[in-house]
Design a protein around this motif. Sequence first.
Motif, PDB file in Angstrom:
ATOM      1  N   ALA A 273       1.053  -1.418   0.108  1.00  0.00           N
ATOM      2  CA  ALA A 273      -0.061  -0.156  -0.043  1.00  0.00           C
ATOM      3  C   ALA A 273       0.884   1.307  -0.031  1.00  0.00           C
ATOM      4  CB  ALA A 273      -1.091  -0.285   1.171  1.00  0.00           C
ATOM      5  N   LEU A 274       1.899   1.408   0.667  1.00  0.00           N
ATOM      6  CA  LEU A 274       2.792   2.457   0.726  1.00  0.00           C
ATOM      7  C   LEU A 274       3.470   2.916  -0.480  1.00  0.00           C
ATOM      8  CD1 LEU A 274       4.462   2.038   4.276  1.00  0.00           C
ATOM      9  CD2 LEU A 274       2.807   3.769   3.719  1.00  0.00           C
TER      10      LEU A 274
ATOM     11  N   ARG B  10       2.520   1.385  -3.310  1.00  0.00           N
ATOM     12  CA  ARG B  10       1.596   1.929  -4.353  1.00  0.00           C
ATOM     13  C   ARG B  10       1.322   3.234  -4.422  1.00  0.00           C
ATOM     14  NH1 ARG B  10      -4.609   0.438  -4.436  1.00  0.00           N
ATOM     15  NH2 ARG B  10      -5.091   0.822  -6.467  1.00  0.00           N
ATOM     16  N   ARG B  11       1.079   4.017  -3.187  1.00  0.00           N
ATOM     17  CA  ARG B  11       1.164   5.486  -3.018  1.00  0.00           C
ATOM     18  C   ARG B  11       2.156   5.939  -3.714  1.00  0.00           C
ATOM     19  NH1 ARG B  11      -2.907   7.596   1.088  1.00  0.00           N
ATOM     20  NH2 ARG B  11      -1.576   9.431   0.692  1.00  0.00           N
ATOM     21  N   ARG B  12       3.332   5.685  -3.056  1.00  0.00           N
ATOM     22  CA  ARG B  12       4.638   6.411  -3.554  1.00  0.00           C
ATOM     23  C   ARG B  12       4.846   6.211  -5.134  1.00  0.00           C
ATOM     24  NH1 ARG B  12       8.001   9.783  -4.854  1.00  0.00           N
ATOM     25  NH2 ARG B  12      10.438   9.180  -4.429  1.00  0.00           N
TER      26      ARG B  12
ATOM     27  N   ARG C 161       2.532   6.351  -7.383  1.00  0.00           N
ATOM     28  CA  ARG C 161       1.374   7.131  -7.758  1.00  0.00           C
ATOM     29  C   ARG C 161       1.580   8.620  -7.349  1.00  0.00           C
ATOM     30  NH1 ARG C 161      -4.619   4.212  -6.798  1.00  0.00           N
ATOM     31  NH2 ARG C 161      -4.069   2.589  -8.364  1.00  0.00           N
TER      32      ARG C 161
ATOM     33  N   THR D  15       1.363   9.999  -4.658  1.00  0.00           N
ATOM     34  CA  THR D  15       0.288  10.501  -3.702  1.00  0.00           C
ATOM     35  C   THR D  15       0.542  10.831  -2.378  1.00  0.00           C
ATOM     36  OG1 THR D  15      -0.595   8.650  -3.375  1.00  0.00           O
ATOM     37  CG2 THR D  15      -1.436   9.751  -4.981  1.00  0.00           C
ATOM     38  N   TRP D  16       2.012  10.870  -2.166  1.00  0.00           N
ATOM     39  CA  TRP D  16       2.419  11.301  -0.769  1.00  0.00           C
ATOM     40  C   TRP D  16       3.878  12.008  -1.084  1.00  0.00           C
ATOM     41  CZ3 TRP D  16       5.577   6.928   2.394  1.00  0.00           C
ATOM     42  CH2 TRP D  16       6.169   6.509   1.278  1.00  0.00           C
TER      43      TRP D  16
END
Length: 178
Positions: free
Chosen positions: A168-169, A171-173, A175, A177-178
């Motif tokens: 999940a982390l 995937r966010r990175r 994309r 989005t963080w």
Amino acid sequence: MEEGQAMLKVPPPHQLAIAVACVVLNLAVGKIANLLSLPLSLDTIGSLAGAALLPPALAIAVGAITAVLGWTVMSPVYPDYIGTQISVVIAALAMVRLIGFDRLWKAVILGVSVAVVAAMVVPVTVLARTAIDAVPIASGQSIWSAVTVDGLLIDLADKLVAALIAWALVRRRLRGTW
């Protein structure tokens, strides 16, 4: 620089920042799990994320540094698990290179794979595990059974949860989005 001397290649700052964040994540989540007396240590989330985001040498360094610093945060025997941390990272690197880490089912396979590796490496550090496994051993189980069968079940749950959180982390990175 003289001929024949190798130059030490320093990773780019963004990779160093990710590596530091992965070590801090391992230590912080491991300490929280320890304080809450959770049955899972969750101290490899950063190592698994690092395997997906960092070059191999830096990802392995995340596991090794976590194990070395773990004694200050979690337990004085934590450095005994340096082999386990490094083995988990190497297994994760192999799985990421083999199948990727872009789908949930791949994170599940990675979690199961690193759990099996961790369960196989832990008997090598049986002396460190003796205190942890004292209850199963006192109940009549052999040391081998306590560190392999019970260890595999605990490692399976621990590494599966860690892999899903790492996925999940990552995937966010990826994309942004963080």
